[in-house]
Scaffold this active site. Structure first.
Site, short mmCIF file in Angstrom:
data_model
loop_
_atom_site.label_atom_id
_atom_site.label_comp_id
_atom_site.label_asym_id
_atom_site.label_seq_id
_atom_site.Cartn_x
_atom_site.Cartn_y
_atom_site.Cartn_z
CG LEU A 149 -1.90 -1.12 1.43
CD1 LEU A 149 -2.63 -0.96 2.76
CD2 LEU A 149 -2.89 -1.16 0.28
CG ASP A 150 0.48 4.22 -2.94
OD1 ASP A 150 1.33 3.41 -3.38
OD2 ASP A 150 -0.43 4.70 -3.64
CE LYS A 151 5.56 8.90 4.66
NZ LYS A 151 6.60 9.94 4.48
CB THR A 153 -2.93 3.89 0.81
OG1 THR A 153 -2.90 4.76 -0.33
CG2 THR A 153 -4.15 2.99 0.71
NE ARG A 248 -2.01 8.22 -5.06
CZ ARG A 248 -0.77 8.48 -4.62
NH1 ARG A 248 0.01 7.50 -4.17
NH2 ARG A 248 -0.32 9.72 -4.63
#
Length: 332
Positions: A149-151, A153, A248
């Protein structure tokens, strides 16, 4: 990376080797295909890397992945630790563990935590925390992490505790049988459910970003409208594929970037929506300090028992507070 690879070779010089005999029914198959059958706990790419490094011999001699086998040959495999399974430091960092057993861990990741060490983030990551919680993960590539997961998210992700479980979970992801659903607040008024089927690749100019590009990898995102606020919409997104920044990028490509998205949100000069209790922004919609994206539901087959398992994560406090403000504004 070359230095890490050579270090791995040195570390594994005295490691145990696997000695296998090629069954007669595999006669005529390639070496890499036979190894995939005999050592299913390892991915094909990992086995291929060992062949290319000369760590696999047939009848005592190194050979190529494409060599055809006759049956009855003796294969010796001297495994190399995955260079990405480097000994990052274990750190006592807080973890929210939703589920854990002998094969896997399901984590509820907070905003602000990087999943795996990399440029500019060599500690304080989820991987560092996992190594402290379960030291045996130091022997698993990427500390058992199979997806990210992105930082900024939040939400659920699964970690494998054994190489066999990791290989199985990666195969489930490749087969698109892992169910991953996200709650997202997108800018603009989305009135209908839909699907974005558009390839994603590296942005041709901004190399740190992704974009919809014709030469990109196949990517599919399904979305359903949950709540409409006029200048923003709460939607449920279901991933069919798992490309970097997929939700995104896909939402931005159809004109509905995530609220708070610093990389793919609208810039000044874009059509503005109504300003409200949160002040509004040049992008239209409410202000939020990060992308409003939460990995809400995760479902998969247990890598050992094959039982169907699923978990849900409640929205984090900041996301919930944002929705409450929008609901009050809508009622006003």
């Amino acid at each position: 990376m070359a230095a890490d690879y050579n270090s791995a070779l040195a570390r594994d010089a005295d490691a145990p080797v696997d000695v296998l005999t090629v069954p007669a029914q595999y006669a005529g198959m390639r070496l890499d295909q036979v190894l995939a059958q005999l050592m299913p706990q390892h991915s094909r790419s990992r086995l291929r890397s060992w062949i290319d490094a000369g760590r696999v011999t047939v009848a005592g001699a190194p050979t190529a992945a494409k060599q055809k086998l006759l049956g009855g040959e003796r294969i010796t495999v001297a495994p190399i630790a995955d260079p990405r399974a480097v000994p990052f430091v274990a750190q006592a960092l807080p973890l929210v563990i939703v589920h854990e057993d002998d094969a896997l861990i399901v984590i509820d990741k907070p905003a602000g935590m990087v999943v795996h060490p990399g440029n500019g983030n060599w500690d304080g990551t989820l991987a560092n925390a996992l190594l402290h919680h379960a030291p045996q993960l130091a022997a698993i590539p990427r500390a058992g992490i199979v997806h990210r997961l992105d930082k900024d998210t939040t939400g659920l992700l699964v970690v494998a505790k054994t190489e066999t479980a990791q290989t199985d979970l990666v195969r489930q992801l490749q087969a698109r049988s892992v169910r991953r659903e996200y709650l997202a607040l997108a800018s603009g008024d989305i009135t209908k459910n839909g699907t974005v089927d558009a390839p994603i690749g590296r942005h041709p100019v901004k190399r740190t970003s992704m974009a919809v590009v014709s030469a990109g990898r196949h990517a599919v995102t399904h979305y359903e409208t949950r709540e409409r606020f006029g200048d923003s919409t709460l939607i449920l997104c279901r991933l069919e594929t798992g490309r970097t920044h997929q939700i995104r990028v896909h939402l931005a490509s159809i004109g509905h970037p995530l609220i708070g998205d610093p990389a793919y949100g609208r810039r000044s000069g874009a059509p503005a929506g109504r300003s409200g209790a949160l002040g509004g922004s040049a992008s239209g919609g409410p202000v939020f300090p990060r992308q409003a994206l939460h990995a809400w539901r995760l479902g998969l087959a247990h890598p050992v028992t094959r039982a169907a398992m699923s978990w849900e994560s409640p929205l984090p406090d900041d996301f919930s507070a944002l929705l409450e403000v929008l609901r009050r504004r809508r009622r006003a």
